[in-house]
Motif scaffolding. Sequence first.
Motif, short mmCIF file in Angstrom:
data_model
loop_
_atom_site.label_atom_id
_atom_site.label_comp_id
_atom_site.label_asym_id
_atom_site.label_seq_id
_atom_site.Cartn_x
_atom_site.Cartn_y
_atom_site.Cartn_z
N UNK A 148 8.70 11.22 -53.96
CA UNK A 148 9.79 11.38 -55.06
C UNK A 148 11.13 12.17 -54.30
N UNK A 149 10.94 13.24 -53.60
CA UNK A 149 11.88 13.74 -52.77
C UNK A 149 12.87 12.80 -51.87
N UNK A 150 11.85 11.97 -51.16
CA UNK A 150 12.57 11.05 -50.42
C UNK A 150 13.20 9.81 -51.22
N UNK A 151 12.68 9.65 -52.16
CA UNK A 151 13.28 8.47 -53.06
C UNK A 151 14.78 9.08 -53.60
N UNK A 154 17.67 6.43 -54.63
CA UNK A 154 17.11 5.16 -55.55
C UNK A 154 17.04 5.84 -57.00
N UNK A 155 16.94 4.97 -58.02
CA UNK A 155 16.93 5.39 -59.38
C UNK A 155 15.70 5.86 -59.83
N UNK A 156 14.49 5.42 -59.16
CA UNK A 156 13.27 5.72 -59.52
C UNK A 156 12.19 5.59 -58.44
N UNK A 157 10.99 6.18 -58.28
CA UNK A 157 9.97 6.25 -57.40
C UNK A 157 9.73 4.76 -57.22
N UNK A 158 9.39 3.99 -57.99
CA UNK A 158 9.00 2.64 -58.47
C UNK A 158 9.94 1.58 -57.43
N UNK A 211 10.94 -1.25 -52.26
CA UNK A 211 11.98 -1.40 -51.24
C UNK A 211 11.17 -1.15 -49.92
N UNK A 212 10.44 -0.06 -50.00
CA UNK A 212 9.66 0.30 -48.64
C UNK A 212 8.67 -0.62 -48.39
N UNK A 213 7.87 -1.21 -49.40
CA UNK A 213 6.91 -2.00 -49.00
C UNK A 213 7.27 -3.29 -48.60
N UNK A 214 8.42 -3.96 -49.10
CA UNK A 214 9.07 -5.12 -48.50
C UNK A 214 9.36 -4.73 -47.07
N UNK A 215 10.16 -3.79 -46.90
CA UNK A 215 10.46 -3.42 -45.34
C UNK A 215 9.19 -3.09 -44.47
N UNK A 216 7.99 -2.52 -44.84
CA UNK A 216 7.06 -1.89 -43.82
C UNK A 216 5.91 -2.65 -44.00
N UNK A 231 4.82 3.85 -49.54
CA UNK A 231 5.43 5.09 -49.17
C UNK A 231 4.06 5.93 -48.91
N UNK A 232 3.13 5.99 -49.70
CA UNK A 232 2.04 7.11 -49.86
C UNK A 232 1.08 6.62 -48.65
N UNK A 233 0.96 5.41 -48.47
CA UNK A 233 0.23 4.78 -47.24
C UNK A 233 0.71 5.21 -45.85
N UNK A 234 2.19 5.08 -45.82
CA UNK A 234 2.89 5.45 -44.88
C UNK A 234 2.36 6.84 -44.13
#
Length: 304
Positions: free
Chosen positions: A266-269, A274-278, A283-288, A292-295
């Motif tokens: 949430x803090x990173x988002x 970003x307007x929401x954690x979702x 976006x993070x999943x598309x890139x990596x 984020x939690x798994x990262x």
Amino acid sequence: MTNVDAAALERVLSSIDASVGAAQRVTLDADDTTHLTSGAVWLVFVSHGSVHGQPPLAQACSFDVDRSSAAITLSHDAARDVLVEGDAFLTLGRRSITLHSEHGASLMVAELQLSDTASDLSSVLPEFVTVTDFAGLEPAAAALARNLGPADTDNCPLRSGDPVICRMMTTTVLLSVIRAWAENGCAPLGWPSRSNDPFLDRVIDAIHEQPGREWTVEALAGVSAMSRSVFAERFHTALGRSPASYVTGVRMDNAKRMLDAGRSVSDTSRSLGYGSDEGFSRAFRRATGMTPSAWRTRRAPVPA
């Protein structure tokens, strides 16, 4: 001797995010060779002996460091194909390299993968970055390089935290090689321009300085003092990607560093606009390829 703006150099170094495929100690006997394949970034430090590079490793400059006075003498050489003890070498992987030792050598060889935005280094660095007497210019980083990689992979089991420590040590050596090359007179006049366009460089700097700002194409065009259409076309031509894609890449690189440092999702988002954690997670999943939690909880089996 410095001909590089210190703040600009710092921005380039801070934008570099690298993962380590492997860092290992390589021992070459007389007439042995080792190969650096194309398509990967390779960092080499000569701990002992000497190696020849084919093709030659630089058409650039060399340093001579007086240890007692710390005076640095710079000379511009013809094509250099020999690395000796204390030298370091970086190749961005545009073509394969063969290192050959006539009399034997001990090397630290690290294979790196750069993030999308860090891969823009290819626009500001030459094909080969050779730093002669790196041990004299950057003694602390050279000490790290001498100790990277397990001496005995069979009898040195992977310890908790080794991948993180290995990545940090290797990144420190990488940044030090680039700094030594740039800060002491090897960089060309005007370095480091990532786009060869001062108006676009102004935009790039603004994105890196404020990745969490709401960067619309209109806002970025305003920073560049261009119209929206002219800016979008010039940006894509210079950098090979759209402004929106570049902003996302910078945000994802920052996100990975923040998550690695223990920041919450949430803090990173929120920090990255970003307007929401979702929305951030998508976006993070598309890139990596992972959430984020798994990262945050990953444990990559990288040799340290």
